[in-house]
Design a protein around this motif. Structure first.
Motif, short mmCIF file in Angstrom:
data_model
loop_
_atom_site.label_atom_id
_atom_site.label_comp_id
_atom_site.label_asym_id
_atom_site.label_seq_id
_atom_site.Cartn_x
_atom_site.Cartn_y
_atom_site.Cartn_z
N ALA A 32 0.85 -1.20 0.00
CA ALA A 32 0.00 0.00 0.00
C ALA A 32 0.88 1.24 0.00
O ALA A 32 1.95 1.25 0.61
N HIS A 33 0.40 2.32 -0.65
CA HIS A 33 1.25 3.49 -0.91
C HIS A 33 0.40 4.75 -0.89
O HIS A 33 -0.72 4.76 -1.40
N VAL A 34 0.93 5.81 -0.27
CA VAL A 34 0.32 7.14 -0.39
C VAL A 34 1.38 8.04 -1.03
O VAL A 34 2.54 8.01 -0.65
N ARG A 35 0.96 8.85 -1.99
CA ARG A 35 1.90 9.52 -2.89
C ARG A 35 2.04 11.00 -2.60
O ARG A 35 1.06 11.71 -2.36
N THR A 83 1.95 -2.81 -11.28
CA THR A 83 1.91 -4.27 -11.41
C THR A 83 2.18 -4.69 -12.84
O THR A 83 1.88 -3.95 -13.79
N ALA A 84 2.73 -5.89 -12.98
CA ALA A 84 2.93 -6.53 -14.28
C ALA A 84 2.98 -8.02 -14.03
O ALA A 84 3.88 -8.50 -13.33
N GLY A 85 1.99 -8.76 -14.56
CA GLY A 85 1.93 -10.18 -14.27
C GLY A 85 1.77 -10.41 -12.78
O GLY A 85 0.93 -9.80 -12.12
N LYS A 86 2.61 -11.26 -12.22
CA LYS A 86 2.53 -11.59 -10.79
C LYS A 86 3.24 -10.57 -9.91
O LYS A 86 3.12 -10.62 -8.68
N TRP A 87 3.99 -9.64 -10.51
CA TRP A 87 4.82 -8.72 -9.73
C TRP A 87 4.07 -7.43 -9.37
O TRP A 87 3.29 -6.90 -10.17
N SER A 88 4.35 -6.94 -8.16
CA SER A 88 3.89 -5.62 -7.73
C SER A 88 5.10 -4.87 -7.19
O SER A 88 6.05 -5.47 -6.67
N PHE A 89 5.04 -3.52 -7.29
CA PHE A 89 6.22 -2.71 -7.01
C PHE A 89 5.79 -1.32 -6.57
O PHE A 89 4.88 -0.73 -7.17
N MET A 90 6.46 -0.79 -5.54
CA MET A 90 6.22 0.61 -5.15
C MET A 90 7.53 1.21 -4.66
O MET A 90 8.44 0.50 -4.20
N HIS A 91 7.60 2.54 -4.74
CA HIS A 91 8.87 3.24 -4.56
C HIS A 91 8.62 4.55 -3.83
O HIS A 91 7.61 5.22 -4.04
N ASN A 92 9.55 4.92 -2.98
CA ASN A 92 9.60 6.25 -2.40
C ASN A 92 10.98 6.81 -2.68
O ASN A 92 11.99 6.14 -2.46
N GLY A 93 11.04 8.04 -3.18
CA GLY A 93 12.33 8.65 -3.47
C GLY A 93 12.28 9.43 -4.77
O GLY A 93 11.22 9.89 -5.19
N GLN A 94 13.45 9.55 -5.42
CA GLN A 94 13.50 10.29 -6.67
C GLN A 94 14.76 9.93 -7.44
O GLN A 94 15.74 9.46 -6.87
N VAL A 95 14.67 10.13 -8.74
CA VAL A 95 15.82 10.01 -9.63
C VAL A 95 16.07 11.41 -10.15
O VAL A 95 15.26 11.96 -10.90
N GLY A 96 17.18 12.02 -9.74
CA GLY A 96 17.40 13.44 -9.98
C GLY A 96 17.38 13.84 -11.45
O GLY A 96 18.10 13.28 -12.28
N GLY A 97 16.53 14.84 -11.78
CA GLY A 97 16.47 15.36 -13.14
C GLY A 97 15.78 14.45 -14.12
O GLY A 97 16.01 14.56 -15.33
N PHE A 98 14.90 13.57 -13.64
CA PHE A 98 14.27 12.58 -14.53
C PHE A 98 13.59 13.22 -15.73
O PHE A 98 13.63 12.69 -16.83
N ALA A 113 9.54 -1.48 -2.11
CA ALA A 113 8.96 -2.76 -1.71
C ALA A 113 8.40 -3.42 -2.97
O ALA A 113 7.83 -2.73 -3.83
N MET A 114 8.57 -4.72 -3.10
CA MET A 114 8.09 -5.43 -4.28
C MET A 114 7.83 -6.89 -3.93
O MET A 114 8.38 -7.41 -2.94
#
Length: 260
Positions: free
Chosen positions: A84-87, A103-118, A188-189
């Protein structure tokens, strides 16, 4: 910065993590304490596993604290593994497709942070996604690209190595075309069987991650911030560590993306 929480273990109601604790994920959407921004109101999402291999997914753009449907759902739905995620957006639009988890297929994924200058190298990052995975690119976030690159790198066979290689590729793009901070990450994934988490930063500021075994729930919780102080100690995942949670226990390993 976003906030997230995940669980694996005996089947519980989603509300046992998301809404019931004193410092639940919904409480953190308004009053987070372990990040610069206390409010995380740019949408929310839940991915949960049941009898099917693929996770269920519910996401919306409303603040988590204001959506009565979310409270009704977590009050009724039970799961043995969920994310679970709040953005809090770091630049991309507030839209359902930009809300985590992905999600993609059986996988789920969530992230907190940043990639600088994306935003300066988004096209170059998108071009790294192979054709067979690009159908899963629904939004415009760096997090979704990171997920799809990890799938490209072989999440099924080597979750830690695949995520390390994906993070290294995104960090290298940021160093070449973006700006600092090049990478700040807590992830988390899950593949529906095992719950994984990682904490990493290219500088000295890595987003917080905590985990613990809950005797009352008979399961593991891994979170951006402790959910409550009940006397059960929370373990802090150290920067540069990868966490694997199974019914047999918790294992930590070094998490070392190698950039050129």
């Amino acid at each position: 910065m976003c906030r997230w929480a995940a669980y694996t273990g005996a089947e519980v109601f989603l509300e046992d993590i998301i809404s019931t604790p004193a410092h639940s994920l919904i409480a953190q959407s308004q009053k987070a304490v372990k990040c610069k921004t206390a409010t995380n109101g740019d949408g929310f999402g839940i991915a949960w596993y049941g009898r099917r291999q693929e996770p269920g997914l519910y996401r919306d753009v409303y603040p988590a604290w204001s959506d009565c449907n979310l409270r009704a759902l977590v009050h009724q739905v039970q799961s043995r593994l969920f994310l679970a995620h709040v953005r809090a957006s770091t630049g991309s639009a507030t839209s359902r497709n930009n809300c985590h988890p992905f999600t993609a297929g059986k996988w789920s994924f969530m992230h907190n942070g940043q990639v600088g200058g994306f935003e300066k190298f988004r096209r170059h990052a998108d071009m790294c996604i192979p054709d067979e995975l690009y159908e899963h690119r629904k939004g415009a976030t760096d997090s979704e690209v990171l997920f799809l690159l990890a799938l490209r790198e072989g999440l099924d066979a080597d979750p830690k190595g695949a995520l390390e290689r994906a993070v290294a590729r995104m960090e290298a793009l940021s160093r070449a075309r973006g700006c600092t901070p090049h990478m700040r990450l807590s992830v988390a994934m899950s593949d529906g069987k095992t719950l994984f988490a990682a904490r990493y930063s290219s500088d000295s500021i890595a987003p917080s991650v905590y985990y613990r075994w809950s005797e009352s729930m008979k399961g593991w919780a891994v979170v951006s911030e402790p959910l409550e102080d009940t006397g059960e100690a929370w373990n802090e995942l150290k920067p540069g560590e990868f966490l694997t949670l199974t019914p047999k226990g918790a294992e930590t390993q070094p998490f070392l993306p190698v950039t050129e």
